[in-house]
Write an enzyme that holds these catalytic residues in place. Structure first.
Site, mmCIF file in Angstrom:
data_model
loop_
_atom_site.group_PDB
_atom_site.id
_atom_site.type_symbol
_atom_site.label_atom_id
_atom_site.label_comp_id
_atom_site.label_asym_id
_atom_site.label_seq_id
_atom_site.Cartn_x
_atom_site.Cartn_y
_atom_site.Cartn_z
ATOM 1 N N ASP A 17 31.212 45.097 46.924
ATOM 2 C CA ASP A 17 31.905 45.069 45.642
ATOM 3 C C ASP A 17 32.272 43.612 45.314
ATOM 4 O O ASP A 17 32.222 42.746 46.194
ATOM 5 C CB ASP A 17 33.153 45.948 45.762
ATOM 6 N N ASP B 158 34.948 42.379 42.379
ATOM 7 C CA ASP B 158 36.323 42.109 41.976
ATOM 8 C C ASP B 158 37.291 42.570 43.066
ATOM 9 O O ASP B 158 37.256 43.727 43.477
ATOM 10 C CB ASP B 158 36.630 42.848 40.660
ATOM 11 N N ASP C 3 37.327 47.302 47.714
ATOM 12 C CA ASP C 3 38.791 47.250 47.714
ATOM 13 C C ASP C 3 39.428 48.456 47.035
ATOM 14 O O ASP C 3 40.649 48.528 46.950
ATOM 15 C CB ASP C 3 39.292 45.971 47.024
HETATM 16 MG MG MG Z 1 36.799 45.914 43.330
#
Ligand code: MG
Length: 361
Positions: free
Chosen positions: A25, A27, A228
């Site tokens: 991922d 961000d 995240d």
């Molecule tokens: Mg993310």
């Protein structure tokens, strides 16, 4: 009792050595806005040197992969050994398998949506050109300049029989000023005026992971997902049968992880992407003998900083994160046994502080 925490099973090779490819991922894992997340750039550089390919997979449909690549090079990522796929490409691939070459598809969202449709051999159509000829499908992805007219037209063409593909259903989008409406909020807005349901390709649905894995060329058991967000990255990895590393450098906190039900639990946890280079044991396999005690406040008791065996600053300089894994394993064991865990954020923030995990700004 002894409070010494060691990595069970004596594993010493880096976590990533067990895999042949990484789906990562962006961000909250590699960058936050214009800023690189600590350890991300050097970790990706190490993977590149070690010959582990990385595909960055993002639900954000608005920017073409080349633009995201420029952003990554801008924060210091060395070129080569990695590529970017977004949910617009997963949407375009889904439609390219079902429509004839050159089919007209209404594109709603940022430049990434039309770009992906063209790349897949389809013809993106803007709202102003909808009257020229019918469209076979709509791809709805995030864009910051989307208008009421465009959203109303999504409902109209979908009710008229066009296939509706949503790049993702993320309700919110992190911005420097806090949360803003994400693509899922705009899809929901259209849904209030129609009886249709979109087909979704972004995380946690499997299409984006499938596209990323086809780029890597790795088997499911040889592929690791890093993210995240529990409800997109980790739930999606679990549904796709892929192992996952959850990092605390983004939007989710230790409290979310500790209280997570089984479908949302990752294979590994780490403070940040540097955890890939540490000898991380799988949290669910953490031996009972190594669990911490649960304190009366409903959080695991964390030994003092710098305790022998914890591994802060050892080996690769990132710390082996064994104490974080012990905390999470203890919380999950307690949850599964029905013992009460703290639910208030402050108690878990205190544990994060004791573990030396900095909350993102
Ligand atoms: Mg993310």
């Amino acid at each position: 009792m002894t409070e010494e925490i060691t990595t069970p099973a004596g594993r010493t090779e880096p976590l990533i050595a067990r895999y042949r490819g990484l789906i990562c991922d962006l961000d909250g894992v590699v960058y936050r806005g214009a800023t690189a997340v600590p350890h991300a750039v050097e970790t990706v550089a190490r993977l590149r040197a070690d010959g582990v390919p990385v595909v960055f997979a993002t639900n954000n449909a608005s920017r073409p992969p080349e633009t995201v690549g420029d952003h990554l090079r801008g924060i210091g990522l060395p070129p080569g050994g990695w590529s970017v796929v977004n949910s617009s490409q997963a949407a375009a691939a889904h439609l390219a398998q079902r429509l004839v070459q050159g089919a007209r598809v209404y594109a709603v969202g940022g430049p990434g949506v039309a770009h992906a449709l063209t790349e897949a051999g389809l013809t993106p159509v803007r709202v102003a050109d909808l009257d020229d000829a019918p469209v076979e499908a709509v791809v709805q992805g995030l864009g910051t300049d989307i208008t009421w007219t465009e959203l109303a037209a999504v409902g109209r063409v979908v009710e008229g029989g066009a296939a509706w593909v949503a790049t993702n259903l993320d309700l919110t989008l992190p911005t420097p000023y806090g949360k803003a409406p994400g693509n899922g909020a705009l899809v929901a807005l259209v849904q209030t005026a129609t009886s249709a349901e979109p087909h979704v390709v972004g995380k946690p649905q499997p299409a984006l992971f499938d596209l990323a894995r086809s780029r890597l060329g790795s088997a499911p058991e040889d592929t690791l997902v890093c993210g995240d967000l529990l409800h997109t990255d980790i739930e999606g990895a679990n549904a796709a049968g892929l192992d996952s590393l959850f990092v605390l450098s983004g939007s989710s906190r230790l409290r979310d992880l500790a209280l997570a039900e089984r479908p949302l639990r990752p294979t590994y946890v780490a403070a940040d992407l540097g955890g890939l280079l540490a000898p991380g044991p799988a949290v669910p396999a953490w031996p009972a003998a190594h669990l911490l005690q649960l304190g009366p406040g409903g959080v695991p008791r964390v030994p003092r900083d710098g305790h022998p065996g914890v591994g802060h600053g050892s080996g690769n300089g990132f710390g082996d994160g064994a104490l974080l894994q012990a905390v999470v394993a203890t919380a999950w064991a307690a949850r599964d046994e029905g013992r009460p865990l703290a639910e208030d954020a402050a108690a878990w923030q205190d544990v994060e502080r004791r573990l030396g995990i900095a909350a993102p700004p």
